[in-house]
Design an enzyme around this catalytic site. Structure first.
Site, PDB file in Angstrom:
ATOM      1  CD  GLU A   1     -77.776 -34.898  -5.991  1.00  0.00           C
ATOM      2  OE1 GLU A   1     -78.914 -35.089  -5.245  1.00  0.00           O
ATOM      3  OE2 GLU A   1     -76.630 -35.478  -5.927  1.00  0.00           O
TER       4      GLU A   1
ATOM      5  CB  CYS B 292     -79.761 -38.027  -3.664  1.00  0.00           C
ATOM      6  SG  CYS B 292     -78.622 -38.672  -4.763  1.00  0.00           S
TER       7      CYS B 292
HETATM    8  P1  NDP Z   1     -76.288 -32.128   5.521  1.00  0.00           P
HETATM    9  O1  NDP Z   1     -76.953 -31.249   4.561  1.00  0.00           O
HETATM   10  O2  NDP Z   1     -76.327 -31.682   6.829  1.00  0.00           O
HETATM   11  O3  NDP Z   1     -75.027 -32.180   5.156  1.00  0.00           O
HETATM   12  C1  NDP Z   1     -74.156 -32.455   3.919  1.00  0.00           C
HETATM   13  C2  NDP Z   1     -72.925 -31.726   3.900  1.00  0.00           C
HETATM   14  O4  NDP Z   1     -72.661 -30.394   4.273  1.00  0.00           O
HETATM   15  C3  NDP Z   1     -72.026 -32.569   4.797  1.00  0.00           C
HETATM   16  O5  NDP Z   1     -70.723 -32.540   4.274  1.00  0.00           O
HETATM   17  C4  NDP Z   1     -72.139 -31.580   6.115  1.00  0.00           C
HETATM   18  O6  NDP Z   1     -70.941 -31.575   7.000  1.00  0.00           O
HETATM   19  C5  NDP Z   1     -71.858 -30.194   5.217  1.00  0.00           C
HETATM   20  N1  NDP Z   1     -72.514 -29.187   6.211  1.00  0.00           N
HETATM   21  C6  NDP Z   1     -73.523 -29.084   7.101  1.00  0.00           C
HETATM   22  N2  NDP Z   1     -73.756 -27.829   7.562  1.00  0.00           N
HETATM   23  C7  NDP Z   1     -72.455 -27.299   6.957  1.00  0.00           C
HETATM   24  C8  NDP Z   1     -72.359 -25.767   7.327  1.00  0.00           C
HETATM   25  N3  NDP Z   1     -72.988 -24.862   7.988  1.00  0.00           N
HETATM   26  N4  NDP Z   1     -71.185 -25.369   6.528  1.00  0.00           N
HETATM   27  C9  NDP Z   1     -70.545 -26.304   5.722  1.00  0.00           C
HETATM   28  N5  NDP Z   1     -70.796 -27.462   5.370  1.00  0.00           N
HETATM   29  C10 NDP Z   1     -71.874 -27.862   6.255  1.00  0.00           C
HETATM   30  O7  NDP Z   1     -77.040 -33.491   5.308  1.00  0.00           O
HETATM   31  P2  NDP Z   1     -76.817 -34.794   6.162  1.00  0.00           P
HETATM   32  O8  NDP Z   1     -75.510 -35.456   5.794  1.00  0.00           O
HETATM   33  O9  NDP Z   1     -76.731 -34.446   7.677  1.00  0.00           O
HETATM   34  O10 NDP Z   1     -77.990 -35.441   5.981  1.00  0.00           O
HETATM   35  C11 NDP Z   1     -79.184 -35.060   6.280  1.00  0.00           C
HETATM   36  C12 NDP Z   1     -80.337 -35.280   5.353  1.00  0.00           C
HETATM   37  O11 NDP Z   1     -80.252 -34.766   4.045  1.00  0.00           O
HETATM   38  C13 NDP Z   1     -80.680 -36.658   5.063  1.00  0.00           C
HETATM   39  O12 NDP Z   1     -81.141 -37.080   6.095  1.00  0.00           O
HETATM   40  C14 NDP Z   1     -81.265 -36.572   3.729  1.00  0.00           C
HETATM   41  O13 NDP Z   1     -82.499 -36.341   3.786  1.00  0.00           O
HETATM   42  C15 NDP Z   1     -80.680 -35.476   2.951  1.00  0.00           C
HETATM   43  N6  NDP Z   1     -79.451 -36.061   2.155  1.00  0.00           N
HETATM   44  C16 NDP Z   1     -79.707 -35.797   0.757  1.00  0.00           C
HETATM   45  C17 NDP Z   1     -78.710 -36.449  -0.091  1.00  0.00           C
HETATM   46  C18 NDP Z   1     -78.626 -36.214  -1.289  1.00  0.00           C
HETATM   47  O14 NDP Z   1     -77.830 -36.882  -2.098  1.00  0.00           O
HETATM   48  N7  NDP Z   1     -79.304 -35.370  -2.185  1.00  0.00           N
HETATM   49  C19 NDP Z   1     -77.276 -36.865   0.577  1.00  0.00           C
HETATM   50  C20 NDP Z   1     -77.382 -36.964   1.829  1.00  0.00           C
HETATM   51  C21 NDP Z   1     -78.431 -36.566   2.613  1.00  0.00           C
HETATM   52  P3  NDP Z   1     -70.957 -32.375   8.034  1.00  0.00           P
HETATM   53  O15 NDP Z   1     -71.242 -33.991   7.955  1.00  0.00           O
HETATM   54  O16 NDP Z   1     -69.479 -32.092   8.922  1.00  0.00           O
HETATM   55  O17 NDP Z   1     -71.974 -32.043   9.102  1.00  0.00           O
END
Ligand code: NDP
Length: 680
Positions: A254, A293
């Site tokens: 998602e 989101c």
């Molecule tokens: P990310 O995609 O970076 O992170 C989402 C999750 O994935 C977090 O728990 C993160 O952990 C984890 N993650 C990131 N890289 C890895 C990896 N290599 N291996 C395993 N887990 C990983 O999103 P962000 O939270 O940084 O947000 C960035 C952008 O994503 C926002 O600005 C927005 O545009 C979008 N977003 C969309 C959402 C939605 O609901 N559709 C919700 C939130 C964000 P960790 O926090 O430890 O990096």
């Protein structure tokens, strides 16, 4: 400052501080992640072993446990509220995350109790005969996958994000490992502690990872699965993990999407819907400071109304007070972190290459409250793009904050085309007063969306809002939105179950599904089934009743009693010209007569009949026909309920078949009854 702990293999792990997690309000450290490495192989093997124990409980018992957890979190929600303020959330935002979280547990608890069986095999009918004489048939079952579900969550909903995935996973009987986004993981950690304290969380059902997932994904096996919420780029990276692909580990994503709101051309500024629309757009921009989101990123409006709508939104957004959620009157809090603030500012600058600023970019903006100069605050930004026909720009850039772009269209077809330029979204709201416009636009928008809300003056009275995913409705969209699917009632539980087609004799299918399958061997006893308690009744236990010949007097009496004088029962000439060629009995008379044949009238363990399902009148019954009923115990569900006067009881579903003198089935249905358990 506390060091957050992971909850791995039944133990809390973490003493030494690693990364400091700052408050989004004033930059002060709220907690640290831990330095200690997690042994993911151990976590998985523990999860798999403990998962087997989860199956000592059945669907119904797990639904009850979910409810107990929900009640406990509800009682202690203030503890989560206090922590959550540091993520920049206002009280209203906490309502979405925290109340929305335990609310989802409550919903799944009651859906599970209503819709799932006792046991751990879910039968997905119908049974299809595969031979001429019903010796061989086929059907489907769903059973819990044998692995562990890994849930990787976003920073914006540290509680709801975990619980909306945990609820269906747990109900399905799969253990899970939850990895919250690091920046707000202190709230998730507190929620997991509450779940554990509740005493209702079985051992191994939930493990928590604070920090990174290390080699976790590389260790997953075929029975495991991954769900992910976050950015499209991380989704792509994780779903391309070689191990996940090689082992066909399901990956549900998602991701960020460019949701829209469309104001149809029939809505003019003087209509109530014009205000309703503006209010919805403004509300979605500021709720959770736009970090949802589902938030509205693109606003499509007929070109003749662009100025009026921008004015209205400017007026609304101009009144929003931004700052520390603890300050009275503040409506919008902070972004979750300074990194997010940087990202959102950069995205706004990108968007401004193809649009102009209607409101925002205010040099004198100052958030309210002490210390907020170090917080991650930004004021609402409304942009206007006059070239919506071009790809890119607002169709492509998601500023994950209080930012939306207004775009004009000329025709309804263009509005649909522009919305589709987002390449797949979670949700769009269409505001129109005209049902014909809705009927034209919605099917055209649907291929690009997971959910569509129609908002007019009537719906607005009770609307749950554009941005709120609901447990009973599907959440997730195609394409850029990740292509995944969550929630949607019991469908979400199915994602954690393996669907398997089974073929065999009716006896075998009945034994496996725990349900009577027509053609299976019946069990007949001297005692009437209505005289037996819930525990004693057996699947396939059956009663063949005495017979009854239907007379014209029956039809006349039933017609007079019910007031149903339909020609087929009372007009001999018309009935003769009908497809049956003669007068026939009311179908409901056949039902009533069948009940008269099979009930055992004295007070007894069968307490009440509360419904009837799958009714079919198959052949007509005419005066002179003789009917006979067969009642067979089809399904038993132990919901752990007691009657209002305190007696334990269960649900029994009976298969009823009514035949005529030639052995032809004339009616078929299931009846639902409540049956008392034995007195203790
Ligand atoms: P990310 O995609 O970076 O992170 C989402 C999750 O994935 C977090 O728990 C993160 O952990 C984890 N993650 C990131 N890289 C890895 C990896 N290599 N291996 C395993 N887990 C990983 O999103 P962000 O939270 O940084 O947000 C960035 C952008 O994503 C926002 O600005 C927005 O545009 C979008 N977003 C969309 C959402 C939605 O609901 N559709 C919700 C939130 C964000 P960790 O926090 O430890 O990096």
């Amino acid at each position: 400052m506390p060091v957050l702990k992971s909850f791995i293999a039944g133990e809390w792990l973490g003493e030494s501080p690693a990364q400091a997690l700052p408050s989004a309000i004033n930059g002060e450290t709220v907690a640290h992640t831990h330095e200690e490495q997690i042994d993911f192989a151990k976590a998985l093997s523990y999860g798999r072993k403990a998962g087997k124990k989860l199956l000592d409980m059945d669907f119904q018992e797990r639904a009850l446990a979910l409810k107990a957890m929900a009640l406990y979190i509800q009682e202690h929600k203030k503890e989560l509220y206090a922590l959550s303020m540091h993520t920049g959330s206002t009280k209203a935002d906490n309502g979405i995350d925290i109340d929305g979280g335990f609310g989802t547990l409550f919903s799944y608890a009651s859906m599970g109790r209503r819709e799932l069986p006792s046991g751990n095999v879910l039968h997905e009918g119908p049974v299809t005969p595969l031979g001429k004489n019903n010796h061989f048939a086929g059907t489907h079952i769903l059973v819990p996958r044998g692995g562990v579900a890994v849930h990787i969550n976003a920073f914006n909903f540290p509680v709801w994000g975990m619980l909306e995935k945990f609820a269906p996973t747990f109900l399905a009987g799969m253990p899970c490992i939850v990895k919250p986004a690091t920046s707000t993981s202190y709230v998730t950690e507190a929620a997991v502690r509450l779940m554990q304290e509740s005493g209702a969380l079985p051992e191994g059902a939930l493990q928590l990872v604070i920090g990174r997932t290390g080699n976790l994904l590389d260790l997953l096996e075929e029975q495991d699965l991954v769900t992910f919420t976050g950015s499209a780029s991380t989704a792509l990276k994780l779903r391309s993990n070689a191990n996940l692909m090689a082992r066909s580990v399901p990956f549900n994503a998602e991701a960020d999407s460019l949701n829209s709101a469309i104001l149809a051309p029939d809505v003019k500024p003087e209509h109530e819907e014009f205000d309703i629309f503006a209010k919805e757009v403004a509300r979605e921009m500021v709720a959770k400071a736009g970090q949802k989101c589902t938030a509205i990123r693109r606003v499509f409006v007929h070109q003749s109304q662009v100025d009026a709508l921008c004015e209205k939104l400017k007026e609304r957004l101009g009144k929003i007070r931004v700052g520390d959620p603890g300050v009275e009157g503040v409506r919008m809090g902070a972004l979750a972190s300074m990194d997010q603030l940087k990202d959102v500012r950069a995205s706004i600058n990108e968007l401004l290459k193809t649009s102009e600023c209607v409101i925002g970019k205010n040099e004198s903006f100052r958030p309210e409250g002490p210390g907020t100069e170090n917080g991650a605050f930004i004021e609402p930004h409304l942009l206007l793009c006059r070239t919506p026909e071009k790809d890119g720009g607002a169709h492509d850039i998601e500023a994950f904050g209080p930012v939306a772009t207004v775009m004009p269209y000329e025709t309804i077809e263009q509005a649909v085309e522009y919305a589709a330029k987002g390449r797949g979204s979670l949700v769009t709201t269409l505001t129109t007063r005209d049902p014909e416009v809705a009927a034209r636009m919605i099917p055209a928008l649907a291929p690009y969306h997971g959910r569509l809300q129609l908002l007019d003056a009537e719906a607005a009275k009770e609307s749950t809002g554009h941005g709120s995913p609901l447990p009973m409705l599907k959440h997730g969209g195609p394409g850029r939105a990740g292509g995944g699917e969550e929630l949607g009632g019991i469908r979400a539980v199915h994602h954690y179950l393996q669907r398997t087609a089974i073929q065999g004799s009716p006896n075998m299918l009945a034994a496996i599904t725990g349900e009577y399958v027509r053609g299976a061997q019946l069990k007949e006893y001297d005692v009437h089934p209505f005289r037996r308690h819930f525990e004693d009744l057996q699947i396939n236990e059956s009663l063949l009743t005495h017979r009854r010949t239907v007379t014209e007097a029956d039809i006349v009496n039933f017609g007079c009693l019910s007031g149903d004088h339909f020609y087929m029962h009372f007009d001999d000439l018309a009935a003769r010209e009908s497809q049956f060629g003669k007068r026939i009995a009311h179908g409901y008379f056949v039902l009533s007569a069948a009940a008269g044949l099979f009930v055992s009238p004295a007070p007894g363990p069968v307490l009440a009949n509360y419904g009837l399902e799958t009714l079919r009148f198959i052949e007509p019954v005419a005066p002179g026909d003789t009917i006979q009923a067969r009642l067979t115990c089809k399904r038993k569900i132990d919901q752990g309920r007691t009657s209002p006067d305190g007696h334990p009881q269960g649900v029994v579903v009976w298969d009823v078949q009514v035949h005529n003198q030639e052995g032809v089935m004339v009616a078929s249905y299931d009846i639902l009854t409540l049956v008392a358990k034995k007195p203790e």
